[in-house]
Scaffold this active site. Structure first.
Site, PDB file in Angstrom:
ATOM      1  N   CYS A  59      -2.210   3.421   4.251  1.00 19.20           N
ATOM      2  CA  CYS A  59      -2.239   4.807   3.773  1.00 19.20           C
ATOM      3  C   CYS A  59      -1.809   4.883   2.307  1.00 19.20           C
ATOM      4  O   CYS A  59      -0.693   4.477   1.951  1.00 19.20           O
ATOM      5  CB  CYS A  59      -1.340   5.678   4.654  1.00 19.20           C
ATOM      6  SG  CYS A  59      -1.063   7.343   4.018  1.00 19.20           S
TER       7      CYS A  59
ATOM      8  N   CYS B 172       1.245   7.073   1.767  1.00 20.37           N
ATOM      9  CA  CYS B 172       2.464   6.393   2.207  1.00 20.37           C
ATOM     10  C   CYS B 172       2.975   5.438   1.124  1.00 20.37           C
ATOM     11  O   CYS B 172       4.185   5.348   0.880  1.00 20.37           O
ATOM     12  CB  CYS B 172       2.198   5.622   3.499  1.00 20.37           C
ATOM     13  SG  CYS B 172       1.619   6.642   4.877  1.00 20.37           S
TER      14      CYS B 172
END
Length: 452
Positions: free
Chosen positions: A50, A53
């Protein structure tokens, strides 16, 4: 030699600091469920692939360092939600990254901006008691300086206090809740009756009335913002949870035009002077630039201008003519309130299809603007492959094509006609064979002809 030693020393210090920061953020596994009960945890559920993230990772380390160094009881951790999907599912993780504060049996979702200060403030607010006591006037004045919006319960034990405590436990993710005795209030604040729940904001105070305002939870949710504020994409999302319509002056703050300043001033005046008329249904503010609004309505909004958004059903309202006075603005807002103003947009099936097409187009354009080569590769390569496949299918020759054609011709014949057709085919084949023999005979060399 001295420069080499200095470089080595800097490398060692950086490594030590890095390992110290990592020590403040604990890597969690599937044993976390059994060990977390006695502590308050702030956890980042992430996925290794991600991009958001990865962007949050250094901020998350800073959050861990800040909470640890300040003596906060909150422990900071992170969990790979793809490796421990069962655990993540139990905590209700649906996307990445997901930030949750876990306190006993309760789990609080963080929905604010992903900045260190905002996350730390959220953790300290939710980790503490849902309702904080203000024991003195000095403490009350201190909190008034710190908070733009302050909710306060005044009085002793009562059913209203029980409701207030329940609402505080539910909405502590958004704002602070305090309680105090009447002696703590300044002399300028007078209340008609006690106990009471009061919100202090915009230089005034407003008292909750169960008969006029409905449930306490709904009232707090609507009053947790100032009457007028600067709005961005995140704030607009939060305002949508209040159920209010949002009246926005779309301006360009970098351009010192009198028109932008005038519209902001008009919105501010209406928010203050017409609070009793519009506060239950409208939130007021201004937004710098029209990019976000344009993407929201899939259109173009002039700058400066006024727009009213209904975030619950994606409708929006535009004045029929430019706003020149406060009377025009009030008339426009009343038109939206009574349903006479023209509504645009919405969440119908046609608008949803338009939204999908608009988002796809915006994504493609953003990719090409940021990296033309990457855009050509991502979209040109699949199109090229598909084109080649279609060309191959259309130009391919089939050996069975003639047989299929003959079969199709025979499908419409009766049994007798089919027999006649077969005899005709055999006759044609026999004639062909005789012709070949004659050709072979004609091709004999002269010596063989003489022998004959």
């Amino acid at each position: 030699m001295a420069s080499v030693k200095a470089s080595l020393l800097c490398g060692v210090i950086a490594a030590v600091l890095g390992s110290a920061a990592l020590a403040f953020v604990e890597d969690l596994d599937d044993t976390f469920k059994d060990t977390r009960v006695n502590d308050v945890w702030l956890v980042d559920f992430y996925a290794p692939w991600c991009g958001y993230c990865k962007k949050l990772e250094p901020i998350w380390h800073d959050v861990g360092v800040e909470l640890k160094s300040s003596g906060s009881p909150v422990r900071v951790g992170k969990m790979d939600a793809t490796a421990y999907s069962g655990m993540a599912s139990e905590f209700g993780v649906r996307g990445y990254p997901t930030i949750k504060l876990l306190k006993g049996d309760l789990a609080y979702n963080y929905k604010g901006p992903r900045t260190k200060d905002d996350i730390v403030e959220f953790a300290n607010r939710v980790a503490g008691p849902a309702v904080r006591a203000l024991p003195s006037k000095q403490m009350f004045e201190h909190m008034m300086k710190r908070h733009d919006v302050l909710f306060l319960y005044i009085g002793g034990e009562s059913p209203l206090k029980e409701k207030y405590n329940d609402v505080a436990s539910e909405l502590i993710v958004y704002t602070y809740f305090f309680s105090a005795s009447e002696e703590v209030l300044p002399e300028s604040v007078s209340l008609p009756e006690l106990p009471a729940v009061v919100v202090f904001k915009d230089g005034a105070h407003f008292t909750y009335d169960e008969y006029e305002d409905g449930s306490l939870s709904s009232w707090v949710n609507k009053e947790r913002f100032q009457g007028y504020l600067q709005i961005d994409g995140f704030t607009l999302y939060e305002l949508g949870e209040t159920g209010k319509l949002v009246a926005i002056a779309v301006v360009d703050e970098k351009d010192p035009m009198d028109e932008s300043f005038r519209l902001k001033t008009l919105i501010q005046r209406v928010a203050k002077e017409y609070r009793e008329h519009f506060n239950r249904d409208f939130q007021f503010g201004h937004m710098d630039g029209n990019d976000y609004i344009n993407s929201l309505i899939m259109g173009e909004v002039a700058v400066p201008s006024v727009i009213i958004l209904n975030t619950s059903n994606e409708q929006y309202f535009l004045p029929s003519e430019p706003i020149q006075s406060m009377e025009q603005l009030v008339q426009f807002i009343n038109g939206v309130l009574n349903g006479s103003a023209q509504a645009y947009g919405g969440d119908g099936i046609i608008q949803r299809i338009k939204r999908v097409a608009f988002d796809a187009r915006s994504t493609i354009m953003s990719v090409f603007r940021s990296s033309p080569l990457l855009g050509c590769f991502l979209f040109g390569l699949p199109l090229g492959v598909i084109s080649l496949m279609c060309y191959g299918i259309c130009t391919a020759e089939s050996d069975d094509g003639s047989d299929d054609l003959d079969a199709l011709k025979r499908e419409g014949l009766t049994d007798e006609e089919e027999e006649e057709e077969e005899e005709r085919q055999r006759a044609v084949e026999l004639e062909g064979a005789e012709d070949e023999e004659e050709e072979d005979a004609g091709e004999k060399d002269p010596e063989e002809k003489k022998t004959d």
